[in-house]
Design an enzyme around this catalytic site. Structure first.
Site, mmCIF file in Angstrom:
data_model
loop_
_atom_site.group_PDB
_atom_site.id
_atom_site.type_symbol
_atom_site.label_atom_id
_atom_site.label_comp_id
_atom_site.label_asym_id
_atom_site.label_seq_id
_atom_site.Cartn_x
_atom_site.Cartn_y
_atom_site.Cartn_z
ATOM 1 N N HIS A 1 -62.537 55.748 117.006
ATOM 2 C CA HIS A 1 -63.763 56.454 117.159
ATOM 3 C C HIS A 1 -64.300 57.236 115.497
ATOM 4 O O HIS A 1 -63.616 57.613 114.907
ATOM 5 C CB HIS A 1 -64.009 57.569 117.996
ATOM 6 C CG HIS A 1 -64.153 57.479 119.511
ATOM 7 N ND1 HIS A 1 -63.274 57.900 119.893
ATOM 8 C CD2 HIS A 1 -64.785 56.051 119.708
ATOM 9 C CE1 HIS A 1 -64.036 57.146 121.371
ATOM 10 N NE2 HIS A 1 -64.545 55.838 121.020
ATOM 11 N N TYR B 1 -60.578 60.955 115.522
ATOM 12 C CA TYR B 1 -58.873 61.591 115.723
ATOM 13 C C TYR B 1 -58.886 60.563 117.263
ATOM 14 O O TYR B 1 -57.559 61.237 118.049
ATOM 15 C CB TYR B 1 -58.159 62.411 115.885
ATOM 16 C CG TYR B 1 -59.397 63.800 114.986
ATOM 17 C CD1 TYR B 1 -59.745 62.880 113.519
ATOM 18 C CD2 TYR B 1 -60.359 64.975 115.135
ATOM 19 C CE1 TYR B 1 -59.731 64.272 112.427
ATOM 20 C CE2 TYR B 1 -60.806 65.063 114.463
ATOM 21 C CZ TYR B 1 -59.947 65.389 113.255
ATOM 22 O OH TYR B 1 -60.910 66.096 111.533
ATOM 23 N N HIS B 2 -59.014 59.417 117.413
ATOM 24 C CA HIS B 2 -58.903 58.763 119.018
ATOM 25 C C HIS B 2 -58.478 57.473 118.334
ATOM 26 O O HIS B 2 -58.554 56.207 119.496
ATOM 27 C CB HIS B 2 -59.922 59.013 119.659
ATOM 28 C CG HIS B 2 -60.664 59.798 119.913
ATOM 29 N ND1 HIS B 2 -62.074 59.933 120.081
ATOM 30 C CD2 HIS B 2 -59.846 60.995 120.178
ATOM 31 C CE1 HIS B 2 -62.332 61.146 119.874
ATOM 32 N NE2 HIS B 2 -60.711 61.578 120.209
ATOM 33 N N PRO B 3 -57.422 56.916 117.956
ATOM 34 C CA PRO B 3 -56.953 54.921 116.984
ATOM 35 C C PRO B 3 -55.674 54.827 118.816
ATOM 36 O O PRO B 3 -55.319 55.975 119.086
ATOM 37 C CB PRO B 3 -55.400 55.566 116.381
ATOM 38 C CG PRO B 3 -54.691 57.143 116.696
ATOM 39 C CD PRO B 3 -56.246 58.159 116.780
#
Length: 548
Positions: free
Chosen positions: A292, A469-471
């Site tokens: 994101h 911070y959403h890999p």
């Protein structure tokens, strides 16, 4: 030393697996975590994440991306949790599941068994929602979900402004619908951060069949033929090995699980051969990276209720420390991103395509750039980006950080969604609720005071946006040639090896990713126990238990 299951990574997925698998006293479970115990008081203070997020430390790997053409060649920041609890130690504690359509899309695109009806029972099993049980919420689970104990007055203003801008009020973003504006629920208990380590691992620590090793960096998966049989790891400068009778399970996250697979010989064959790594299985490990991308509008507001740097702010912070120590209440219980919204930026859309996080202070460069004074900010990100990137390894040495290329804005549609989201944030700030604090005065904005036209907004996004911070997605599950793991999360073509973390997601969920990782691990634990014949629950009984 020999165990039935060896779990690599003590983050959200690994803590769940260690706790659930060790419920069976007939099996031996080992959990290896490269970081430490994360048991300091600062790890319990909800606002402590502001310290951990800014650089590499005991709780944060603090990776960087490769230069991103979509961001003008800038290098992005990729903080990742380190130590027991993983990223649940440094995240904003927001409890979200995404949209039910996300999981139905997984099933429709080649992951049957992972539709909303299949995963909801595991969300319920994991959850202890302090509001009580319902058809969409569980009680009695390890993961405590609570309303904020001391909601901030400016978060209330944001909600009021959002409604003035035409958004519906939403009291539960994990309820029947996600659309609207409201407070986030958080993974806290009694005013403290309730990490996945505290939720799952702490109650299991005393079990004699569970070994937890910290400071244990997994360096290689051990194989006999095409079967994973153990892990080699470094601990205190010494090389050690553990053997697995049944399975090795990787739960090191979307960046480090694929790294460990590749240094061990599982990944794109030609690339591994180019690094001198013998290929055990030629699989598309590291592809399908999604994240994101987020842009933050910061506004200066001369009000010391908001977090900031000033003498008055320092005095208030000292008082807040005392308040938290006495009562576990006050601003130190904040998750910073207290309120938010899910918005449809085009009228023809059937569900929200953008998420907003309102923060009770200015957040610049992941809180690594400080500004004198006080203010507020709002993050905005497209929920389902079309851009795809990849991860590869820089060398056969797992100690060398992986090469992370999220491919931000490689698809122009993502940029246009961000432009619309940028305008939504400004529209909310311009509502009467914020009129006493600058309202629609864009001159109060950091960096964007002179940004008005669509072209100027596009340029501003390219110059300032970065991850929220959403890999996910680098060990995609599925049934086709693009999949790394099958629908039971077993690595294709390899016996005794699974991956259980955000890397297996085929596509990003529409929101924060921590609760979905917990769900994945809960479901995986049942899959593993059903194969081994250990005590387990079917999806039906899981739901019945969660709602009891």
């Amino acid at each position: 030393m020999e165990f039935d299951y060896i779990i690599v990574g003590g983050g959200s997925g690994g803590c769940v697996l260690a706790a659930r698998l060790s419920e069976d006293p007939s099996v031996r479970v080992a959990l290896l975590e490269a970081g430490g115990a994360n048991d300091r008081l600062l790890n319990r203070v909800p606002t402590g994440a502001a310290v951990h997020i800014i650089n590499r430390n005991a709780c944060n790997w603090a990776f960087s991306t490769t230069p991103q053409p979509g961001l003008g060649g800038r290098i992005g920041y990729q903080p990742r949790g380190r130590g027991l609890g993983g990223s649940s130690i440094i995240n904003a504690m927001v409890y979200l599941r995404g949209q039910r359509e996300d999981y139905d899309d997984w099933a429709a695109e080649g992951a049957p068994g992972w539709a909303w009806k299949d995963v909801l029972p595991y969300f319920l099993k994991a959850e202890n929602n302090e509001r009580g049980a319902s058809g969409l919420h569980g009680t009695g689970g390890p993961l405590n979900v609570a309303d904020l104990r001391s909601p901030h007055p400016f978060a209330r203003l944001f909600i009021e402004a959002g409604m003035q801008a035409g958004l519906p009020r939403n009291n539960d973003f994990a309820g029947e619908t996600q659309e609207g504006v409201g407070f986030y629920q958080v993974t806290q208990k009694n005013g403290e951060r309730w990490s996945v380590a505290r939720a799952y691992l702490d109650p299991a620590r005393s079990r004699p069949n569970l070994l937890i090793e910290t400071g244990a960096l997994a360096t290689r998966i051990l194989f006999e033929g095409s079967r994973a049989v153990g892990i080699e790891f470094d601990q205190g400068g010494a090389r050690r090995t553990l053997r697995a009778r049944r399975e090795v399970i990787l739960a090191a996250g979307a960046l480090q699980s694929p790294q460990l697979l590749m240094v061990s010989g599982i990944g794109p064959g030609p690339s591994l051969q180019g690094l001198g790594i013998p290929v055990i299985a030629d699989l598309p490990v590291g592809l399908n990276l999604q994240d994101h991308l987020d842009v933050v509008i910061n506004r200066r507001v001369a009000h010391t209720d908001l977090l900031g740097l000033s003498p008055a702010g320092a005095v208030k912070l000292l008082r807040a420390i005392g308040h938290w120590r006495r009562d576990r209440r006050g601003v130190l219980t904040s998750n910073f991103a207290e309120a938010g919204a899910f918005v449809r930026t085009l009228p023809e859309l059937t569900r929200p395509d953008v998420q907003l996080h309102f923060v009770i202070g200015m957040v610049d460069n992941h809180n690594r750039t400080f500004h004198w004074g006080h203010g507020m900010s709002c993050h905005s990100c497209p929920l389902r980006p079309k851009s795809r990137g990849m991860l590869h390894i820089a060398s056969p040495d797992v100690r060398e950080a992986p090469l992370i290329d999220p491919g931000f804005l490689s698809v122009s549609e993502d940029l246009e969604t961000m432009v619309r989201a940028f305008k939504v944030v400004r529209r909310i700030f311009a509502q009467p609720a914020f009129a006493p604090f600058g309202g629609g005065d864009a001159s109060r904005e950091l960096y964007f005071a002179d940004v008005h036209s669509d072209d100027e907004i596009r340029a501003a996004i390219r110059s300032r946006a970065d991850t929220i911070y959403h890999p996910v997605g680098t060990c995609r599950m599925g049934t086709d040639a693009r999949a790394v793991v099958d629908l039971q999360l077993r690595v294709r073509g390899i016996d005794g090896l699974r991956v259980v973390d955000a890397s297996v997601m085929p596509t990003l969920v529409s929101g924060n990713t921590n609760a979905p990782v917990v769900m994945i691990a809960e479901k995986a634990a049942d899959m593993i126990r059903s194969v081994s014949g250990a005590a387990g629950s079917t999806a039906t009984t899981v739901r019945e238990t969660a709602l009891a």
